[in-house]
Motif scaffolding. Structure first.
Motif, mmCIF file in Angstrom:
data_model
loop_
_atom_site.group_PDB
_atom_site.id
_atom_site.type_symbol
_atom_site.label_atom_id
_atom_site.label_comp_id
_atom_site.label_asym_id
_atom_site.label_seq_id
_atom_site.Cartn_x
_atom_site.Cartn_y
_atom_site.Cartn_z
ATOM 1 N N ALA A 158 -9.473 -51.619 -119.301
ATOM 2 C CA ALA A 158 -9.839 -52.872 -120.333
ATOM 3 C C ALA A 158 -11.594 -53.486 -119.894
ATOM 4 C CB ALA A 158 -8.828 -53.683 -119.321
ATOM 5 N N ALA A 159 -11.573 -53.707 -118.792
ATOM 6 C CA ALA A 159 -13.387 -53.731 -119.448
ATOM 7 C C ALA A 159 -13.985 -52.813 -120.007
ATOM 8 C CB ALA A 159 -13.799 -53.672 -117.582
ATOM 9 N N LYS A 160 -13.940 -51.290 -119.957
ATOM 10 C CA LYS A 160 -14.997 -50.664 -120.204
ATOM 11 C C LYS A 160 -14.662 -50.644 -122.550
ATOM 12 C CE LYS A 160 -15.788 -46.812 -117.523
ATOM 13 N NZ LYS A 160 -16.235 -45.731 -116.694
ATOM 14 N N LEU A 170 -10.953 -60.467 -120.369
ATOM 15 C CA LEU A 170 -8.990 -60.588 -120.279
ATOM 16 C C LEU A 170 -8.175 -61.254 -121.555
ATOM 17 C CD1 LEU A 170 -8.327 -62.341 -116.898
ATOM 18 C CD2 LEU A 170 -7.570 -60.176 -117.650
ATOM 19 N N LYS A 171 -9.353 -61.877 -122.873
ATOM 20 C CA LYS A 171 -9.154 -62.450 -124.219
ATOM 21 C C LYS A 171 -9.029 -61.755 -125.166
ATOM 22 C CE LYS A 171 -13.132 -64.037 -125.705
ATOM 23 N NZ LYS A 171 -13.998 -65.390 -126.259
ATOM 24 N N LYS A 172 -9.527 -60.474 -124.546
ATOM 25 C CA LYS A 172 -9.412 -59.357 -125.654
ATOM 26 C C LYS A 172 -7.744 -58.953 -126.282
ATOM 27 C CE LYS A 172 -13.672 -58.219 -125.903
ATOM 28 N NZ LYS A 172 -14.628 -58.449 -127.723
ATOM 29 N N PRO A 173 -7.326 -58.628 -127.247
ATOM 30 C CA PRO A 173 -6.314 -58.752 -127.235
ATOM 31 C C PRO A 173 -5.492 -56.903 -126.898
ATOM 32 C CG PRO A 173 -7.388 -58.996 -128.908
ATOM 33 C CD PRO A 173 -8.731 -59.230 -128.725
ATOM 34 N N LEU A 198 -2.442 -56.481 -124.996
ATOM 35 C CA LEU A 198 -1.242 -55.427 -124.835
ATOM 36 C C LEU A 198 -1.334 -54.698 -123.624
ATOM 37 C CD1 LEU A 198 -0.182 -54.158 -126.818
ATOM 38 C CD2 LEU A 198 -1.303 -52.799 -127.674
ATOM 39 N N LEU A 199 -2.430 -53.959 -123.047
ATOM 40 C CA LEU A 199 -2.396 -53.492 -122.008
ATOM 41 C C LEU A 199 -1.862 -54.208 -120.393
ATOM 42 C CD1 LEU A 199 -3.589 -50.557 -120.564
ATOM 43 C CD2 LEU A 199 -5.173 -51.711 -119.813
ATOM 44 N N MET A 200 -1.185 -55.528 -120.611
ATOM 45 C CA MET A 200 -0.991 -56.132 -119.416
ATOM 46 C C MET A 200 0.521 -56.183 -119.500
ATOM 47 S SD MET A 200 -3.962 -58.758 -118.656
ATOM 48 C CE MET A 200 -3.161 -59.047 -117.486
ATOM 49 N N ALA A 201 0.829 -56.289 -120.811
ATOM 50 C CA ALA A 201 1.910 -56.863 -121.383
ATOM 51 C C ALA A 201 3.280 -55.472 -120.879
ATOM 52 C CB ALA A 201 2.113 -56.950 -122.943
ATOM 53 N N VAL A 202 1.922 -53.705 -121.082
ATOM 54 C CA VAL A 202 3.320 -52.473 -121.128
ATOM 55 C C VAL A 202 2.839 -52.016 -119.782
ATOM 56 C CG1 VAL A 202 2.847 -50.164 -121.259
ATOM 57 C CG2 VAL A 202 2.227 -52.205 -122.569
ATOM 58 N N LEU A 203 1.758 -52.726 -118.912
ATOM 59 C CA LEU A 203 2.164 -52.796 -117.619
ATOM 60 C C LEU A 203 2.661 -54.161 -116.844
ATOM 61 C CD1 LEU A 203 -1.969 -52.125 -116.873
ATOM 62 C CD2 LEU A 203 -0.128 -50.964 -116.289
#
Length: 161
Positions: free
Chosen positions: A45-47, A63-66, A70-75
């Motif tokens: 996510a950072a990269k 954290l505000k990138k879509p 999305l990645l956080m929701a999947v996790l």
């Protein structure tokens, strides 16, 4: 009430090794698969956000990138399923112990997964999610602390870096 506690204590005494093995299995799977997945996803996510690593200054931008959301929701979905399977497997374990039946770990894991999938299909996910999150926060607290202490933002915030 006293009789119920005596029954639970006797059941735990008789099946303590199996309960310990079941818990060690789930905690080991969490440590082997989920912690590295969480760490990898935070790095990704950072990269993907254009940063080489996450710092307190760029945390909000990452954290505000879509893609990050999305990645956080999947996790969180994967974490929910993992904790839910563990919770249901424990319920199956105690139900089998309560009936006094003989069992093997493979049977408990199979029945736990089968019952969890059935519950996900037939019940409202909001209630399942709330109970599972509470269970996960309490039972997996040492694993969460281990993850956060390895995560660079927390070390920077705690001035341990």
């Amino acid at each position: 009430m006293k009789q119920r506690f005596k029954d639970v204590r006797r059941m735990l005494w008789a099946n303590g090794k199996q309960l310990l093995l079941l818990e060690l299995f789930y905690k080991g799977m969490f440590a082997l698969f989920m912690l590295p997945l969480l760490e990898f996803s935070m790095r990704y996510a950072a990269k993907f956000s254009g940063y080489s690593y996450v710092t307190p200054e760029n945390l909000f931008y990452v954290l505000k990138k879509p893609t990050t959301l999305l990645l956080m929701a999947v996790l969180f979905g994967i974490l929910f399923l993992f904790a839910f399977f563990e919770l249901i497997s424990l319920m199956v374990f105690f139900k089998i112990c309560e009936k006094g039946q003989r069992f093997k770990m493979g049977r408990i894991l199979f029945l736990g997964c089968k019952m969890a999938l059935h519950m996900i299909k037939t019940h409202h996910l909001g209630g399942l999610l709330a109970g599972t999150l509470l269970f996960s926060l309490i039972s997996d607290l040492p694993l969460w602390v281990a993850f956060y202490m390895r995560f660079s933002v927390v070390r920077l915030l705690l001035h341990e870096a």
